[in-house]
Design an enzyme around this catalytic site. Structure first.
Site, PDB file in Angstrom:
ATOM      1  N   ASP A  60      53.968  27.310   5.849  1.00 19.63           N
ATOM      2  CA  ASP A  60      53.745  27.760   7.229  1.00 19.63           C
ATOM      3  C   ASP A  60      54.034  29.261   7.357  1.00 19.63           C
ATOM      4  OD1 ASP A  60      53.352  25.082   7.599  1.00 19.63           O
ATOM      5  OD2 ASP A  60      54.905  24.798   9.105  1.00 19.63           O
ATOM      6  N   SER A  67      53.616  21.513  18.035  1.00 21.25           N
ATOM      7  CA  SER A  67      52.284  20.909  18.084  1.00 21.25           C
ATOM      8  C   SER A  67      51.658  20.791  16.706  1.00 21.25           C
ATOM      9  CB  SER A  67      51.375  21.758  18.971  1.00 21.25           C
ATOM     10  OG  SER A  67      51.291  23.075  18.437  1.00 21.25           O
ATOM     11  N   GLY A  68      52.346  21.277  15.680  1.00 16.52           N
ATOM     12  CA  GLY A  68      51.771  21.262  14.334  1.00 16.52           C
ATOM     13  C   GLY A  68      50.918  22.488  14.069  1.00 16.52           C
ATOM     14  N   LEU A  69      50.872  23.427  15.039  1.00 14.30           N
ATOM     15  CA  LEU A  69      50.018  24.614  14.881  1.00 14.30           C
ATOM     16  C   LEU A  69      50.807  25.854  14.475  1.00 14.30           C
ATOM     17  CD1 LEU A  69      47.598  24.101  17.892  1.00 14.30           C
ATOM     18  CD2 LEU A  69      47.290  23.429  15.519  1.00 14.30           C
ATOM     19  N   GLY A  70      52.040  25.654  14.052  1.00  7.74           N
ATOM     20  CA  GLY A  70      52.787  26.763  13.453  1.00  7.74           C
ATOM     21  C   GLY A  70      53.508  27.664  14.433  1.00  7.74           C
ATOM     22  N   PRO A 120      51.103  25.564  21.785  1.00  5.18           N
ATOM     23  CA  PRO A 120      52.170  24.709  22.313  1.00  5.18           C
ATOM     24  C   PRO A 120      53.249  24.553  21.240  1.00  5.18           C
ATOM     25  CG  PRO A 120      50.020  23.554  22.316  1.00  5.18           C
ATOM     26  CD  PRO A 120      49.830  24.847  21.581  1.00  5.18           C
ATOM     27  N   SER A 157      56.644  27.630  15.356  1.00  3.91           N
ATOM     28  CA  SER A 157      57.963  28.047  14.832  1.00  3.91           C
ATOM     29  C   SER A 157      57.797  29.102  13.729  1.00  3.91           C
ATOM     30  CB  SER A 157      58.725  26.870  14.212  1.00  3.91           C
ATOM     31  OG  SER A 157      58.718  25.786  15.052  1.00  3.91           O
TER      32      SER A 157
HETATM   33  C1  MEV Z   1      54.725  21.421   8.388  1.00  3.65           C
HETATM   34  O1  MEV Z   1      53.816  22.295   9.033  1.00  3.65           O
HETATM   35  C2  MEV Z   1      54.335  21.233   6.953  1.00  3.65           C
HETATM   36  C3  MEV Z   1      55.257  20.297   6.152  1.00  3.65           C
HETATM   37  O2  MEV Z   1      54.665  20.192   4.853  1.00  3.65           O
HETATM   38  C4  MEV Z   1      56.668  20.840   6.056  1.00  3.65           C
HETATM   39  C5  MEV Z   1      56.772  22.104   5.199  1.00  3.65           C
HETATM   40  O3  MEV Z   1      55.898  22.351   4.363  1.00  3.65           O
HETATM   41  O4  MEV Z   1      57.790  22.786   5.355  1.00  3.65           O
HETATM   42  C6  MEV Z   1      55.303  18.911   6.753  1.00  3.65           C
END
Ligand code: MEV
Length: 309
Positions: free
Chosen positions: A130, A83-86, A80, A88
């Site tokens: 990321d 979602s924090g799962l990368g 998704p 982008s």
């Molecule tokens: C985002 O997945 C991770 C953060 O540390 C931002 C980044 O490292 O660019 C929040």
């Protein structure tokens, strides 16, 4: 036609602090994003005209690694978005890998370094964690110091990141997606604002860096009990930085009774939490009951791949 695919990622420890140059550990996961690029009569993404507004990462990648010959880009993602799962980072890396292959310039290092430039342009302040994880796959440890066998180094203003391969064992991790979309840029800016104005904020960031180094040691020893405990401590510090959310806190609370540890992953503010557990079924059920979407993922997935047809 060139086809590429890049994995999603999980940050096991160290998000946000890594933007300040602190250590962090991340792993590629079993969810992937696939990309196909072929010559065309106009620039398009999944049949729609390519636009900075709707495809900021792809537009930036095309500017950095391509020219003016029109191409059709097709993307299909198992993650998704936001979602924090990368997702982008995975789209950035998959597009850059395919384009650099078409130019005969593909290398992991080239893709990771351009990927970081794209993320910085679109997100604002960022770290390379990321994009390096989605490129290299398996596991990544970002350190403050270089080593002869490191993968690559990336620098920006006064910050330098030394990117190392890290053996992350294949394990099941339960992701709890809150369904709340939170943009990374503003959350990163919020943490910077805190750290710029208070010594306490900077101490929390340094403390996350120290916990992460301990976490690396436990990961290497395969001590999941201790690693889980450190992840939960990491979460408490992220909450002090103001990047947790009520939804994340609720999903963590219901997961912890069946887990070694749990924390948000990625930027926070919504997005996803992760639980390190041997009881994926119970944790998934608890997350679902509390309104989240559980996704069981496997760590240590392979990095970006490219294939010319
Ligand atoms: C985002 O997945 C991770 C953060 O540390 C931002 C980044 O490292 O660019 C929040």
């Amino acid at each position: 036609m060139v086809a590429s695919s890049a994995p999603g990622k999980l940050i096991l420890m160290g998000e946000h602090a890594v933007v300040f140059g602190q250590p962090a550990i991340a792993t590629a996961i079993s969810l992937r994003l696939k990309c196909k690029i072929s010559p065309s009569s106009g620039f398009s993404v999944n049949g729609e005209p390519l636009s900075d507004r709707y495809h900021p990462y792809i537009s930036s990648a095309v500017r950095k690694a391509w020219g003016s010959e029109p191409i059709a880009i097709d993307i299909a993602s198992e993650m998704p978005s936001s979602s924090g799962l990368g997702s982008s980072a995975a789209v950035t890396v998959a597009v850059l890998a395919a384009l650099s292959q078409m130019r005969g310039q593909f290398s992991e290092k080239n893709v990771a370094s351009k990927g970081f430039e794209v993320e910085s342009e679109v997100q604002g302040r960022a770290s390379p964690i990321d994009t390096s994880t989605c490129t290299h796959g398996r596991g990544i440890f970002i350190d403050r110091t270089p080593a002869p066998d490191m993968l690559w180094e990336i620098e920006r203003d006064t910050r330098r990141w030394f990117i190392h391969h890290c053996d992350v064992p294949e394990m099941d991790i339960v992701v709890g997606y809150t369904g709340v979309v939170a943009r990374t840029g503003p959350l990163v800016a919020k943490v910077k604002h805190f750290a710029d104005r208070s010594r306490f904020g900077m101490e929390i960031i340094e403390e996350i860096g120290s916990l992460t180094l301990e976490g690396l040691d436990k990961l290497k020893k395969g001590d999941r009990v201790a690693l889980g405990g450190l992840m939960t401590k990491n979460q408490k510090l992220l909450a002090v930085l103001g990047v947790s959310s009520p939804e994340i806190d609720r999903l963590i609370k219901v997961s912890l009774p069946y887990s070694y540890g749990a924390k948000l992953t990625g930027a926070g503010g919504g997005g996803s939490m992760i639980a390190l557990t041997d009881h994926a079924k119970e944790v998934s059920e608890a997350i679902r009951k509390r309104g989240g979407t559980p996704i069981v993922v496997r760590t240590g997935a392979k990095g970006v791949t490219v294939d010319t047809k």
